[in-house]
Design a protein around this motif. Structure first.
Motif, mmCIF file in Angstrom:
data_model
loop_
_atom_site.group_PDB
_atom_site.id
_atom_site.type_symbol
_atom_site.label_atom_id
_atom_site.label_comp_id
_atom_site.label_asym_id
_atom_site.label_seq_id
_atom_site.Cartn_x
_atom_site.Cartn_y
_atom_site.Cartn_z
ATOM 1 N N TRP A 115 -4.251 -4.819 -2.549
ATOM 2 C CA TRP A 115 -4.381 -3.687 -1.629
ATOM 3 C C TRP A 115 -3.420 -2.561 -1.985
ATOM 4 O O TRP A 115 -3.693 -1.387 -1.712
ATOM 5 C CB TRP A 115 -4.183 -4.147 -0.190
ATOM 6 C CG TRP A 115 -5.365 -4.925 0.304
ATOM 7 C CD1 TRP A 115 -5.457 -6.277 0.475
ATOM 8 C CD2 TRP A 115 -6.652 -4.399 0.647
ATOM 9 N NE1 TRP A 115 -6.723 -6.625 0.899
ATOM 10 C CE2 TRP A 115 -7.472 -5.493 1.021
ATOM 11 C CE3 TRP A 115 -7.186 -3.115 0.679
ATOM 12 C CZ2 TRP A 115 -8.793 -5.329 1.412
ATOM 13 C CZ3 TRP A 115 -8.516 -2.952 1.069
ATOM 14 C CH2 TRP A 115 -9.302 -4.045 1.435
ATOM 15 N N GLY B 258 -5.025 0.919 -2.363
ATOM 16 C CA GLY B 258 -4.527 1.847 -1.347
ATOM 17 C C GLY B 258 -3.775 3.014 -1.935
ATOM 18 O O GLY B 258 -3.849 4.147 -1.420
ATOM 19 N N SER B 259 -3.069 2.772 -3.034
ATOM 20 C CA SER B 259 -2.276 3.836 -3.648
ATOM 21 C C SER B 259 -3.148 4.933 -4.246
ATOM 22 O O SER B 259 -2.676 6.048 -4.496
ATOM 23 C CB SER B 259 -1.379 3.251 -4.737
ATOM 24 O OG SER B 259 -2.153 2.711 -5.798
ATOM 25 N N VAL C 257 0.839 -1.199 0.000
ATOM 26 C CA VAL C 257 0.000 0.000 0.000
ATOM 27 C C VAL C 257 0.877 1.252 0.000
ATOM 28 O O VAL C 257 0.573 2.239 -0.683
ATOM 29 C CB VAL C 257 -0.941 0.010 1.222
ATOM 30 C CG1 VAL C 257 -1.754 1.301 1.275
ATOM 31 C CG2 VAL C 257 -1.872 -1.199 1.189
#
Length: 447
Positions: free
Chosen positions: A178, A182-183, A49
Motif C-alpha cells: 500500500w 499510495g505514494s 502510505v
C-alpha cells in the motif's frame, strides 16, 4: 507378546495425538494469518502510505533537481555527489539507532522517538522548497532522510506490538504494497505540477518542483496521524517508572544484546546475509535515477519508469507475502536475492537507453517490496518481543551501515574508473556473499 502389542498401540496413539495436535496448530495458524485485518493493523500500514511519498520523490525527483543545482554550480558528477550524501545520512542513523532503540524499549518511549524523527523529516522536506544552493540543499535533504529513516526504525519495531507472528509476513507485505501504490497519488500530482505548472500557472519549473516538496510533506503528515492516535506499546523491557534506571543501563544492555545476537547462530547468520543483500537493494533504489541521469536518459522517461515500478510493486509485495505463507519467508528472501543478482548484471551490461531503464524498473518492482517486507517480518519473528526496538536498532545498524558501504562503493568505483557501470557491477559481489550466508543459515522458523 500381548504386552508388547499393547505398548505398540499406546505409542501409535501418542504419535497420532501429536500429529493431530500439530495439524491443529498449523490449521489455527493458517486461520489466524488469513482473517481480516484489525483496525490497529490497518492504521500501522497507513504510515507506509505516508512516508513512501517522500521515498518516491527522493528516488525520482530529488536527484534530478540536485543535478540541475550541481550543473548550475559547474559540478558534473551526480552519481558520486549523491552517493556521498546518502552515505552520510546512513552513517548517522547507523550510529544513533541502537542507542535510541534501547531507550525506546522503555514503556511509552517508542512513540516519542518515532514522533521526533517523523517531525524532523516532515519539516526538512518542507525546507527543501527554500531557494538553496546545491550544498545547502543536500544538507537539508540529508536531514530529511535521517528523519525518515529514524522514524522507520521505530515504525518497523511497532510491528511486533501491532500483530502476531502468524500475521507478520502478511501485514508487513501489505505495508510495503500500500505504500507503493499510495505514494503514487501525491507523486502524480507533483509530476503534473512540475510538467504542467509552467503553462497552467505561469510558474517556473523550479518553483513547481519546490512546491512538490511541500505537497509531499503534507501528505506524509496526514497519513501519520492514524498511527499516532492508535498505537499502543505492548512489549517493553522496563516500565515508565523505571525509565531513569533503564537509561542508565542502556550501554550495558546494548552490549548484552549484541552478545545475545552473536550467540544465536541462526539470527547472526541472517544478520550478516541481511547486511549484504539489503546493501544491494538500498543502493539500487537510491542510485537508480542518478545512474540513469549519468547515462543521459531523459528525466521524463526516468520519472515515468519509476512510477511504473510502484504499480508493479503493489501486487508483487502482496503476492510475496502469500508465497511466504506457503514456502516460508527465508525461501522467498533467497529467491529475491538471486533475482537482484540478475538485475545488477542487467543494469551494468545492458542498461544504455530508456527502454532498458523501463525493463530495469519493472524487474526491481517485482522483488523490491517483497524482500524488504519479508526481511522486516522474518526478523520480527525470530527476536525477543520485549527488546524489539533494541534489536531493530541493530537491524538498522546492519541495514544502514550496509547502505553506507554500498553507496560509497558505487561512488568510489565510479570516481576512480570514470565508468558508472563498473560501480553498479560491484554490487553483485555483495549479493553473492548474501546468498552464501542465507544458504548456510538454519531457519529457526522450521526447527
Amino acid at each position: 507378546m500381548s504386552h508388547k502389542l499393547t505398548l505398540s498401540r499406546k505409542e501409535s496413539t501418542l504419535t497420532d495425538t501429536a500429529d493431530t495436535a500439530a495439524e491443529s496448530r498449523t490449521t489455527a495458524q493458517a486461520a489466524a494469518a488469513s482473517r481480516k485485518m484489525t483496525s490497529r493493523e490497518k492504521k500501522w500500514i497507513v504510515y507506509d502510505v505516508g512516508n513512501s511519498a517522500f521515498v518516491l520523490l527522493s528516488t525520482a525527483v530529488v536527484p534530478i533537481y540536485t543535478n540541475s543545482l550541481l550543473k548550475a554550480a559547474g559540478e558534473t558528477n551526480i552519481v558520486s555527489t549523491w552517493g556521498y550524501a546518502q552515505t552520510i545520512a546512513s552513517l548517522v542513523i547507523a550510529v544513533l539507532m541502537p542507542l535510541l532503540g534501547s531507550i525506546a524499549d522503555v514503556q511509552g518511549m517508542k512513540v516519542k522517538f518515532f514522533t521526533g524523527f517523523f517531525l524532523t523529516g516532515v519539516v526538512m522536506c518542507c525546507a527543501m522548497a527554500l531557494p538553496l544552493g546545491w550544498l545547502a540543499f543536500l544538507i537539508v535533504c540529508v536531514l530529511a532522510t535521517i528523519g525518515l529513516n529514524g522514524s522507520l526504525t521505530f515504525y518497523d519495531s511497532m510491528l511486533v506490538d501491532t500483530t502476531s507472528n502468524e500475521r507478520m509476513d502478511r501485514i508487513s507485505s501489505h505495508g510495503y504494497a500500500w505504500g507503493y501504490i499510495g505514494s503514487t497519488v501525491p507523486f502524480i500530482v507533483c509530476i503534473a505540477l512540475i510538467f504542467g505548472g509552467p503553462a497552467l500557472f505561469g510558474w517556473s519549473t523550479v518553483a513547481c518542483t519546490r512546491a512538490s516538496f511541500v505537497i509531499t510533506a503534507v501528505w506524509w503528515a496526514a497519513f501519520t496521524i492514524p498511527l499516532l492516535t492508535s498505537y499502543k506499546q505492548v512489549h517493553y523491557r522496563a516500565t515508565a517508572a523505571q525509565t531513569g534506571e533503564a537509561i542508565r543501563g542502556t550501554f550495558a544492555e546494548l552490549g548484552s544484546t549484541f552478545r545475545a545476537i552473536r550467540r544465536n547462530k541462526p539470527l547472526w547468520m541472517f544478520m550478516i546475509a541481511f547486511f549484504f543483500y539489503i546493501d544491494a537493494v538500498n543502493t539500487v533504489i537510491s542510485m537508480s535515477t542518478s545512474y540513469g541521469t549519468q547515462l543521459g536518459i531523459d528525466s521524463t522517461q526516468l520519472v515515468v519508469a519509476l512510477l511504473v515500478t510502484q504499480f508493479v510493486a503493489f501486487p508483487s509485495a502482496i503476492i510475496y507475502g502469500k508465497l511466504a505463507g506457503r514456502f516460508g519467508a527465508k525461501t522467498m528472501i533467497t529467491v529475491a536475492v538471486v533475482a537482484y543478482m540478475c538485475i545488477v548484471f542487467f543494469a551494468a551490461f545492458f542498461l544504455r537507453s530508456a527502454l532498458e531503464f523501463w525493463i530495469l524498473a519493472i524487474l526491481v518492482g517485482m522483488f523490491q517490496g517483497g524482500i524488504q517486507a519479508l526481511s522486516r517480518s522474518y526478523y520480527g519473528k525470530i527476536i525477543p518481543k520485549d527488546h524489539a526496538n533494541e534489536y531493530y536498532g541493530f537491524y538498522d545498524i546492519f541495514g544502514k551501515s550496509a547502505s553506507i558501504f554500498g553507496s560509497f562503493m558505487v561512488a568510489t568505483v565510479t570516481s576512480i574508473t570514470g565508468n558508472p557501470s563498473l560501480g553498479v557491477l560491484s554490487i553483485g559481489v555483495l549479493l553473492v556473499l548474501a546468498l552464501v550466508f542465507l544458504v548456510l543459515q538454519k531457519d529457526p522458523m522450521k526447527a
